[in-house]
Design a protein around this motif. Structure first.
Motif, PDB file in Angstrom:
ATOM      1  N   LYS A  49      21.936  49.730  -9.517  1.00 26.51           N
ATOM      2  CA  LYS A  49      22.578  48.388  -8.945  1.00 26.51           C
ATOM      3  C   LYS A  49      23.660  48.663  -8.027  1.00 26.51           C
ATOM      4  CE  LYS A  49      25.825  45.960 -11.116  1.00 26.51           C
ATOM      5  NZ  LYS A  49      26.347  45.147 -12.302  1.00 26.51           N
ATOM      6  N   GLN A  50      23.922  47.844  -7.139  1.00 22.04           N
ATOM      7  CA  GLN A  50      24.989  47.808  -6.306  1.00 22.04           C
ATOM      8  C   GLN A  50      25.281  46.183  -6.172  1.00 22.04           C
ATOM      9  OE1 GLN A  50      25.953  49.559  -2.483  1.00 22.04           O
ATOM     10  NE2 GLN A  50      24.081  51.059  -2.892  1.00 22.04           N
ATOM     11  N   THR A  51      26.794  45.944  -5.918  1.00 24.06           N
ATOM     12  CA  THR A  51      27.175  44.579  -5.780  1.00 24.06           C
ATOM     13  C   THR A  51      27.723  44.484  -4.395  1.00 24.06           C
ATOM     14  OG1 THR A  51      27.959  44.448  -8.234  1.00 24.06           O
ATOM     15  CG2 THR A  51      28.875  42.903  -6.473  1.00 24.06           C
ATOM     16  N   ASP A  62      23.922  29.796   1.865  1.00 29.70           N
ATOM     17  CA  ASP A  62      23.587  29.412   3.242  1.00 29.70           C
ATOM     18  C   ASP A  62      22.649  30.455   3.825  1.00 29.70           C
ATOM     19  OD1 ASP A  62      25.218  27.183   2.495  1.00 29.70           O
ATOM     20  OD2 ASP A  62      26.947  28.526   3.294  1.00 29.70           O
ATOM     21  N   PHE A  63      22.331  31.535   3.430  1.00 33.75           N
ATOM     22  CA  PHE A  63      21.410  32.585   4.015  1.00 33.75           C
ATOM     23  C   PHE A  63      20.446  33.183   3.149  1.00 33.75           C
ATOM     24  CE2 PHE A  63      25.513  32.142   6.284  1.00 33.75           C
ATOM     25  CZ  PHE A  63      25.079  32.200   7.627  1.00 33.75           C
ATOM     26  N   GLY A  64      19.251  33.749   4.053  1.00 31.08           N
ATOM     27  CA  GLY A  64      18.276  34.366   3.166  1.00 31.08           C
ATOM     28  C   GLY A  64      18.479  35.806   3.419  1.00 31.08           C
ATOM     29  N   VAL A  65      18.259  36.723   2.567  1.00 28.33           N
ATOM     30  CA  VAL A  65      18.395  38.093   2.818  1.00 28.33           C
ATOM     31  C   VAL A  65      17.132  39.127   2.686  1.00 28.33           C
ATOM     32  CG1 VAL A  65      20.687  38.332   1.929  1.00 28.33           C
ATOM     33  CG2 VAL A  65      18.904  38.369   0.354  1.00 28.33           C
ATOM     34  N   GLU A  66      17.044  39.873   3.643  1.00 31.04           N
ATOM     35  CA  GLU A  66      15.846  40.862   3.808  1.00 31.04           C
ATOM     36  C   GLU A  66      16.074  42.144   3.843  1.00 31.04           C
ATOM     37  OE1 GLU A  66      12.507  39.745   6.785  1.00 31.04           O
ATOM     38  OE2 GLU A  66      13.704  41.521   7.600  1.00 31.04           O
ATOM     39  N   PHE A  67      15.634  42.879   2.985  1.00 35.52           N
ATOM     40  CA  PHE A  67      15.906  44.384   2.653  1.00 35.52           C
ATOM     41  C   PHE A  67      14.661  45.145   3.372  1.00 35.52           C
ATOM     42  CE2 PHE A  67      17.807  41.675  -0.521  1.00 35.52           C
ATOM     43  CZ  PHE A  67      18.996  42.113  -0.461  1.00 35.52           C
ATOM     44  N   ARG A  68      15.346  46.292   4.106  1.00 38.75           N
ATOM     45  CA  ARG A  68      14.108  47.227   4.583  1.00 38.75           C
ATOM     46  C   ARG A  68      15.008  48.870   4.265  1.00 38.75           C
ATOM     47  NH1 ARG A  68      10.836  45.172   7.980  1.00 38.75           N
ATOM     48  NH2 ARG A  68      11.098  42.924   8.801  1.00 38.75           N
ATOM     49  N   ASN A  69      13.745  49.618   3.991  1.00 39.34           N
ATOM     50  CA  ASN A  69      14.255  50.876   3.898  1.00 39.34           C
ATOM     51  C   ASN A  69      14.940  51.417   5.265  1.00 39.34           C
ATOM     52  OD1 ASN A  69      14.070  53.645   3.917  1.00 39.34           O
ATOM     53  ND2 ASN A  69      12.498  53.778   2.444  1.00 39.34           N
ATOM     54  N   SER A  70      16.295  51.942   5.276  1.00 37.84           N
ATOM     55  CA  SER A  70      16.662  52.153   6.701  1.00 37.84           C
ATOM     56  C   SER A  70      15.880  53.351   7.245  1.00 37.84           C
ATOM     57  CB  SER A  70      18.276  52.659   6.208  1.00 37.84           C
ATOM     58  OG  SER A  70      18.837  51.515   5.726  1.00 37.84           O
ATOM     59  N   ALA A  71      15.428  54.218   6.176  1.00 36.39           N
ATOM     60  CA  ALA A  71      14.759  55.545   6.964  1.00 36.39           C
ATOM     61  C   ALA A  71      13.667  55.228   7.731  1.00 36.39           C
ATOM     62  CB  ALA A  71      14.211  56.583   5.704  1.00 36.39           C
ATOM     63  N   ASN A  72      12.582  54.159   7.330  1.00 35.68           N
ATOM     64  CA  ASN A  72      11.569  53.808   7.890  1.00 35.68           C
ATOM     65  C   ASN A  72      11.236  52.328   8.484  1.00 35.68           C
ATOM     66  OD1 ASN A  72      10.683  52.511   5.446  1.00 35.68           O
ATOM     67  ND2 ASN A  72       9.619  54.408   4.572  1.00 35.68           N
ATOM     68  N   TYR A  74      10.520  49.923   6.562  1.00 34.17           N
ATOM     69  CA  TYR A  74       9.758  49.202   5.609  1.00 34.17           C
ATOM     70  C   TYR A  74      10.477  48.212   4.822  1.00 34.17           C
ATOM     71  CZ  TYR A  74       5.892  52.761   6.449  1.00 34.17           C
ATOM     72  OH  TYR A  74       5.102  53.554   7.125  1.00 34.17           O
ATOM     73  N   LEU A  75       9.925  46.854   4.667  1.00 29.66           N
ATOM     74  CA  LEU A  75      10.397  45.721   4.226  1.00 29.66           C
ATOM     75  C   LEU A  75      10.409  46.040   2.833  1.00 29.66           C
ATOM     76  CD1 LEU A  75      11.542  42.835   3.958  1.00 29.66           C
ATOM     77  CD2 LEU A  75       9.071  41.951   4.132  1.00 29.66           C
ATOM     78  N   ILE A  76      11.170  45.897   1.966  1.00 30.13           N
ATOM     79  CA  ILE A  76      11.275  46.011   0.458  1.00 30.13           C
ATOM     80  C   ILE A  76      11.582  44.769  -0.251  1.00 30.13           C
ATOM     81  CG2 ILE A  76      11.476  48.703   0.537  1.00 30.13           C
ATOM     82  CD1 ILE A  76      14.360  48.178  -0.709  1.00 30.13           C
ATOM     83  N   HIS A  77      11.238  44.741  -1.495  1.00 26.46           N
ATOM     84  CA  HIS A  77      11.804  43.726  -2.313  1.00 26.46           C
ATOM     85  C   HIS A  77      12.380  43.842  -3.519  1.00 26.46           C
ATOM     86  CE1 HIS A  77       9.331  41.317   0.473  1.00 26.46           C
ATOM     87  NE2 HIS A  77       8.328  42.285   0.310  1.00 26.46           N
ATOM     88  N   PRO A  78      13.803  44.181  -3.408  1.00 24.89           N
ATOM     89  CA  PRO A  78      14.287  44.670  -4.746  1.00 24.89           C
ATOM     90  C   PRO A  78      14.929  43.149  -5.621  1.00 24.89           C
ATOM     91  CG  PRO A  78      15.991  44.668  -2.914  1.00 24.89           C
ATOM     92  CD  PRO A  78      14.755  44.393  -2.369  1.00 24.89           C
ATOM     93  N   TYR A  88      26.548  39.236  -4.186  1.00 28.53           N
ATOM     94  CA  TYR A  88      25.283  39.312  -5.113  1.00 28.53           C
ATOM     95  C   TYR A  88      24.951  40.734  -5.341  1.00 28.53           C
ATOM     96  CZ  TYR A  88      23.376  40.917  -0.599  1.00 28.53           C
ATOM     97  OH  TYR A  88      23.192  41.732   0.714  1.00 28.53           O
ATOM     98  N   ASP A  89      24.087  41.068  -6.591  1.00 27.54           N
ATOM     99  CA  ASP A  89      23.619  42.285  -6.940  1.00 27.54           C
ATOM    100  C   ASP A  89      22.262  42.619  -6.468  1.00 27.54           C
ATOM    101  OD1 ASP A  89      26.015  42.768  -8.580  1.00 27.54           O
ATOM    102  OD2 ASP A  89      25.352  42.127 -10.469  1.00 27.54           O
ATOM    103  N   VAL A  90      22.204  44.036  -6.252  1.00 28.39           N
ATOM    104  CA  VAL A  90      20.789  44.436  -5.811  1.00 28.39           C
ATOM    105  C   VAL A  90      20.284  45.355  -6.959  1.00 28.39           C
ATOM    106  CG1 VAL A  90      19.573  45.638  -4.028  1.00 28.39           C
ATOM    107  CG2 VAL A  90      21.257  43.898  -3.457  1.00 28.39           C
ATOM    108  N   TYR A  91      19.196  45.130  -7.500  1.00 27.64           N
ATOM    109  CA  TYR A  91      18.758  46.273  -8.264  1.00 27.64           C
ATOM    110  C   TYR A  91      17.573  47.125  -7.885  1.00 27.64           C
ATOM    111  CZ  TYR A  91      21.614  43.712 -11.804  1.00 27.64           C
ATOM    112  OH  TYR A  91      22.553  43.111 -12.516  1.00 27.64           O
ATOM    113  N   ILE A  92      17.409  48.145  -7.828  1.00 26.94           N
ATOM    114  CA  ILE A  92      16.275  49.104  -7.470  1.00 26.94           C
ATOM    115  C   ILE A  92      16.003  50.248  -8.358  1.00 26.94           C
ATOM    116  CG2 ILE A  92      17.893  50.822  -5.930  1.00 26.94           C
ATOM    117  CD1 ILE A  92      15.878  50.069  -3.587  1.00 26.94           C
TER     118      ILE A  92
END
Length: 104
Positions: A49-51, A62-72, A74-78, A88-92
């Protein structure tokens, strides 16, 4: 029909200048991104986890968030969980990943 015509005209005439409609900010048209470093993941049960704090002037609701693997790219869905209006907390499940988050 007069009400419908007025509504269509209002939609046609507004230009988001702050007078005849809500003013658009630069955040409304500029892609805002941030990095989530693999060095900052902490164990949280079976996941990591990261906060994350939103960029200045932005609120989570007010915003949507989209996460991508910085290396390639690719869209991911944590798993994402709101903590406060600006954090917000992100869990992976892989703490070696660096992520790029895009706010839309």
């Amino acid at each position: 029909f007069p009400v419908t015509i007025d509504s269509i005209q209002k939609m046609n005439d507004h230009d988001h200048n702050g007078t005849n409609s809500a003013r658009l900010t630069s955040k409304s048209v500029t892609k805002v991104t941030a990095s989530i470093s693999s060095a900052s993941w902490s164990a949280s049960g079976a996941l990591y986890k990261q906060t994350i704090t939103m960029p200045a002037g932005m609120n989570y609701d007010d915003f949507g968030v989209e996460f991508r693997n910085s290396a390639n790219g690719y869209l991911i869905h944590p798993t994402v969980e709101k903590v406060t209006a600006t954090t917000y907390d992100v869990y992976i499940n892989d703490n070696t990943l660096n992520l790029t988050v895009q706010y839309t």
